[in-house]
Design an enzyme around this catalytic site. Structure first.
Site, mmCIF file in Angstrom:
data_model
loop_
_atom_site.group_PDB
_atom_site.id
_atom_site.type_symbol
_atom_site.label_atom_id
_atom_site.label_comp_id
_atom_site.label_asym_id
_atom_site.label_seq_id
_atom_site.Cartn_x
_atom_site.Cartn_y
_atom_site.Cartn_z
ATOM 1 N N LYS A 212 0.832 -1.206 0.000
ATOM 2 C CA LYS A 212 0.000 0.000 0.000
ATOM 3 C C LYS A 212 0.869 1.259 0.000
ATOM 4 O O LYS A 212 0.621 2.210 -0.756
ATOM 5 C CB LYS A 212 -0.910 -0.014 1.227
ATOM 6 C CG LYS A 212 -1.628 1.292 1.510
ATOM 7 C CD LYS A 212 -2.621 1.653 0.421
ATOM 8 C CE LYS A 212 -3.412 2.887 0.807
ATOM 9 N NZ LYS A 212 -4.380 3.282 -0.221
ATOM 10 N N CYS A 266 -3.858 9.820 1.247
ATOM 11 C CA CYS A 266 -2.954 8.730 0.862
ATOM 12 C C CYS A 266 -1.601 9.225 0.366
ATOM 13 O O CYS A 266 -0.587 9.070 1.032
ATOM 14 C CB CYS A 266 -3.613 7.860 -0.207
ATOM 15 S SG CYS A 266 -4.942 6.822 0.408
#
Length: 419
Positions: A212, A266
């Site tokens: 991720k 993010c």
């Protein structure tokens, strides 16, 4: 053990769509959030955040009796943790929300439960979660203690969806599932296959966590290249958008588009988790973060230059009106998290004595960070275009693209749609 009831801890931009997706697959979902307003809103069949198609999905789930929100964890077969992981100190990951979620759900855990961490986290966070749970429930065994024989399984499965397309991508995208043991990963795959049509790809928890972070660090580095290129191009009097278009005609070149910086929960955050864990090794990743973090300062320099031109033409600072087009961190959404556009607007409001007209078509009221600035007014595009002296384009929303360039303004266009 079948997963009939799923509990989602954290009903924000990821947790609530995920809860709705499970409900659409026929699962009963208990959503948990500390925000009382969010709980009340969801239980009315409404939503407290904006995401296309989410309102319809939540309304259907609540009216079918499949979704219920509460502020306290309840027993369930599986628990998904989708809480924030912000910064503390000098870009260090703050796991306090994950720790709080672990301690809150620990009392209702039972043998056979599965816990999946979805929050973007530094490497090792899933193991830390399991350690917190084990400390709170010594009567149960966890993967770090008894391996595949554990009473409770623990896995990591990061979200990888695009805001504005979350409901579709939750279903269609592949999922990386990292278990603390193969059994943990196997059970997590079984859970997600309830609604995921993409492939569920199994690995270990640490690799899934790093995957991720790697995805967003890759994008951050490439955006940093584009942003640095825009600064160099400006120095040479070159139109960077034409330059990128020409360079991308090479069959093996794909340069991204520059902008005012990088935002969101993010890309602007995750690379720092790598830097914090490996400060000596993550040299390129750190530099990319620094380049992208510095871009708003360069934008402010361009605004200062436009102000200086207006003053040279006879306008006083206090009579200058500046229009800021866009506050969200990316086009066509209402999400202001880590938004460079919002940060620029806040700095501009603090430094400029005249009016600042904020144009953000996806919000109905100024965010709290701008409400305290008496010179900032939320207006529509025609009003801003008619009243402003200087226009600062920060987000390439579709409504802006559909408008002709307000050429009567001194324009600072950070997205190239009016250049």
């Amino acid at each position: 053990m079948q997963f009939e009831t799923v509990s989602v801890i954290g009903l924000g931009y990821i947790g609530l769509p995920t809860a709705a997706a499970f409900c659409a697959a026929g699962k009963r979902v208990i959503g948990v959030d500390v925000n009382a307003r969010a709980v009340e809103t969801i239980n009315r069949g409404e939503i407290h955040i904006f995401e296309p198609e989410l309102d319809v999905a939540v309304y259907a789930a609540v009216n079918k009796g499949l979704l219920r929100a509460t502020d306290t964890p309840q027993p369930a077969d599986a628990f998904l943790i989708a809480v924030p992981t912000p910064f503390k100190g000098d870009h260090q990951p703050d796991l306090s929300y994950i720790e709080a979620a672990a301690k809150a759900l620990a009392p209702v855990l039972a043998k056979g439960n599965l816990i999946v961490l979805e929050s973007t986290s530094p490497v090792g966070a899933t193991e830390q979660l399991a350690a917190w749970l084990a400390a709170a429930r010594p009567d149960l065994s966890f993967p770090q203690q008894t391996g595949v024989e554990a009473d409770v399984n623990v896995a990591y499965c990061p979200e990888r969806v695009l805001p504005g397309h979350v409901m579709r991508e939750l279903i269609e995208n592949d999922r990386i599932i990292g278990g603390m043991t193969p059994r943990c990963a196997e059970r997590a795959c079984e859970l997600y296959r309830a609604f995921v049509r993409g492939e569920c790809i199994v690995t270990d928890a640490r690799t899934a966590e790093m995957c991720k972070l790697t995805e967003n660090a890759f994008r951050d580095v490439n955006i940093a290249f584009a942003n640095e290129l825009s600064i160099i191009s400006d120095k040479f009097g070159i139109n960077v958008w034409e330059l990128v278009r020409l360079a991308n005609r090479h069959p093996r070149v794909n340069i991204l588009q520059p902008g005012p910086g990088v935002g969101g929960h993010c890309i602007a955050v995750d690379p720092w988790f790598i830097v914090d864990s490996a400060p000596e090794e993550a040299r390129l990743i750190r530099t990319a973060r620094e380049v992208n973090n510095s871009k708003p300062h360069w934008v402010m320099d361009k605004v200062d230059a436009a102000i200086a031109e207006a003053k040279a033409a006879g306008k006083e600072d206090k009579h200058l009106t500046i229009a800021v087009f866009g506050l969200s961190f990316k086009p066509d959404i209402d999400d202001l998290r880590e938004s460079p556009a919002l940060d620029i607007a806040i700095e501009l409001a603090a430094r400029h004595p005249g009016k600042v007209l904020a144009v953000e078509p996806h919000i109905d009221a100024l965010p709290d960070k701008l409400k305290s600035s008496p010179n900032v007014i939320l207006v529509d595009f025609p009003t801003a275009s008619a009243q402003a002296d200087i226009g600062l384009l920060l987000v390439d929303h579709k409504p802006f693209k559909e408008q002709a360039a307000p050429t009567h303004l001194r324009l600072v266009d950070t997205k190239g749609i009016w250049t």
